[in-house]
Design a protein around this motif. Sequence first.
Motif, PDB file in Angstrom:
ATOM      1  N   ARG A   1     -12.916  68.007 -57.231  1.00 42.97           N
ATOM      2  CA  ARG A   1     -14.175  67.437 -56.780  1.00 42.97           C
ATOM      3  C   ARG A   1     -13.920  66.089 -56.135  1.00 42.97           C
ATOM      4  O   ARG A   1     -13.044  65.342 -56.548  1.00 42.97           O
ATOM      5  N   ARG A   2     -14.679  65.767 -55.104  1.00 42.68           N
ATOM      6  CA  ARG A   2     -14.514  64.496 -54.431  1.00 42.68           C
ATOM      7  C   ARG A   2     -14.891  63.359 -55.383  1.00 42.68           C
ATOM      8  O   ARG A   2     -15.994  63.325 -55.910  1.00 42.68           O
ATOM      9  N   PRO A   3     -13.980  62.404 -55.622  1.00 41.64           N
ATOM     10  CA  PRO A   3     -14.267  61.307 -56.545  1.00 41.64           C
ATOM     11  C   PRO A   3     -15.409  60.441 -56.036  1.00 41.64           C
ATOM     12  O   PRO A   3     -15.684  60.364 -54.829  1.00 41.64           O
ATOM     13  N   ALA A   4     -16.079  59.794 -56.985  1.00 40.20           N
ATOM     14  CA  ALA A   4     -17.189  58.921 -56.624  1.00 40.20           C
ATOM     15  C   ALA A   4     -16.706  57.705 -55.852  1.00 40.20           C
ATOM     16  O   ALA A   4     -17.408  57.189 -54.978  1.00 40.20           O
ATOM     17  N   LEU A   5     -15.491  57.220 -56.139  1.00 38.20           N
ATOM     18  CA  LEU A   5     -14.944  56.046 -55.477  1.00 38.20           C
ATOM     19  C   LEU A   5     -14.276  56.455 -54.174  1.00 38.20           C
ATOM     20  O   LEU A   5     -13.422  57.343 -54.155  1.00 38.20           O
ATOM     21  N   ASP A   6     -14.671  55.828 -53.069  1.00 30.13           N
ATOM     22  CA  ASP A   6     -14.139  56.159 -51.753  1.00 30.13           C
ATOM     23  C   ASP A   6     -12.614  56.057 -51.738  1.00 30.13           C
ATOM     24  O   ASP A   6     -12.023  55.175 -52.372  1.00 30.13           O
ATOM     25  N   TRP A   7     -11.953  56.943 -50.992  1.00 29.96           N
ATOM     26  CA  TRP A   7     -10.496  56.989 -50.991  1.00 29.96           C
ATOM     27  C   TRP A   7      -9.887  55.703 -50.452  1.00 29.96           C
ATOM     28  O   TRP A   7      -8.792  55.319 -50.842  1.00 29.96           O
ATOM     29  N   ARG A   8     -10.602  55.006 -49.562  1.00 29.26           N
ATOM     30  CA  ARG A   8     -10.075  53.751 -49.008  1.00 29.26           C
ATOM     31  C   ARG A   8      -9.971  52.678 -50.083  1.00 29.26           C
ATOM     32  O   ARG A   8      -9.030  51.870 -50.082  1.00 29.26           O
ATOM     33  N   LEU A   9     -10.932  52.657 -50.983  1.00 29.13           N
ATOM     34  CA  LEU A   9     -10.878  51.702 -52.086  1.00 29.13           C
ATOM     35  C   LEU A   9      -9.728  52.042 -53.030  1.00 29.13           C
ATOM     36  O   LEU A   9      -9.031  51.155 -53.521  1.00 29.13           O
ATOM     37  N   ARG A  10      -9.530  53.325 -53.278  1.00 24.53           N
ATOM     38  CA  ARG A  10      -8.414  53.728 -54.129  1.00 24.53           C
ATOM     39  C   ARG A  10      -7.070  53.467 -53.453  1.00 24.53           C
ATOM     40  O   ARG A  10      -6.095  53.105 -54.105  1.00 24.53           O
ATOM     41  N   PHE A  11      -7.027  53.639 -52.142  1.00 28.25           N
ATOM     42  CA  PHE A  11      -5.821  53.325 -51.377  1.00 28.25           C
ATOM     43  C   PHE A  11      -5.490  51.835 -51.500  1.00 28.25           C
ATOM     44  O   PHE A  11      -4.336  51.454 -51.726  1.00 28.25           O
ATOM     45  N   GLY A  12      -6.523  50.997 -51.374  1.00 25.72           N
ATOM     46  CA  GLY A  12      -6.317  49.555 -51.527  1.00 25.72           C
ATOM     47  C   GLY A  12      -5.876  49.186 -52.930  1.00 25.72           C
ATOM     48  O   GLY A  12      -5.000  48.329 -53.111  1.00 25.72           O
ATOM     49  N   ALA A  13      -6.473  49.842 -53.927  1.00 23.85           N
ATOM     50  CA  ALA A  13      -6.090  49.571 -55.316  1.00 23.85           C
ATOM     51  C   ALA A  13      -4.641  49.951 -55.557  1.00 23.85           C
ATOM     52  O   ALA A  13      -3.886  49.226 -56.220  1.00 23.85           O
TER      53      ALA A  13
END
Length: 311
Positions: free
Chosen positions: A16-28
């Motif tokens: 399932r698509r996570p609630a947190l955008d992938w760009r934010l996770r990429f930055g993290a």
Amino acid sequence: MTTVTTAGTAAPAPVRRPALDWRLRFGALSLIWGFSFLLIKVGTDGYAPFQVTLGRLVFGTAVLALAMAVKRARLPRGLRTWGHLAVAAFLLNALPFSLFAYSELTIPSTLAGICNATSPLWGMALSLVALSEDRPSRVRVAGLGIGFLGVLTVLGAWQGFHGLDGRGTAMALLASLSYPVGWIYVRRTLAGSGYSHLSLTGAQLLLATVQLAVVTPLFTSFPGRVAVVPLLAVAALGALGTGLAVLIQYGLVAEVGPTTAQMVTYFIPIIATGAGVAILGESLSWSTPVGAVIVLAGAALTQVRGKGRAR
């Protein structure tokens, strides 16, 4: 660091698509791995390098074990699979983690972070020999040459490497070389094994922890006191930089693909350099950032593939 996964060994299941955008996770993920070199430096202020690596693996394995329990993922079966995973654990975890820890006894965390960025260069050079399906192109060969020119710039080759600790730098470069060697091994032995990424990585970290648990008492003595700040650094290095980072990277690969996910490699040395200078007060000469840019440019070119060969 892009170093602790067996990505590509099994096709990820639909998620399932996570609630947190992938760009934010990429930055993290970029921040977590970028700060890992600072945490290694702080950890070695209170503990021996093997102890730092063992602690890192213990905390990282604990996070993966928790994730496996939540998702009810099982460990792989079969002696052959576990044998291959033991080699992967050594090449992708135990060896490079230990080498980076030892290297930062004598070199700044900024230099260690930049050495880590050479991993795609080593990978491209090795793939030309070990993987027959990877055919060189002029752009990729040019990227390889540019990248290693950047390494020479970082190291100040025109000054005869004056003021550089050769042993520590060699360890950091060897650690970076160990990653693509491990990736190639995994690709040859565990691709299509049928086990999930989480199961393979959890088993891999478990085996790496066992390896360090055997080695560490042989070469270190039990610390006379508990250094709190270094211990917290090791805990963060393991729980975040090894455990959580693997889970974030897995989610990114599943959502946006490995090509986009691996671009995190190009942000790690920038963050590592900024953290080392701003927090640890490490010195920075002009050749370090200039060389780092050249290294990253070369590494990016080595990843360029023709449309017909893109995977």
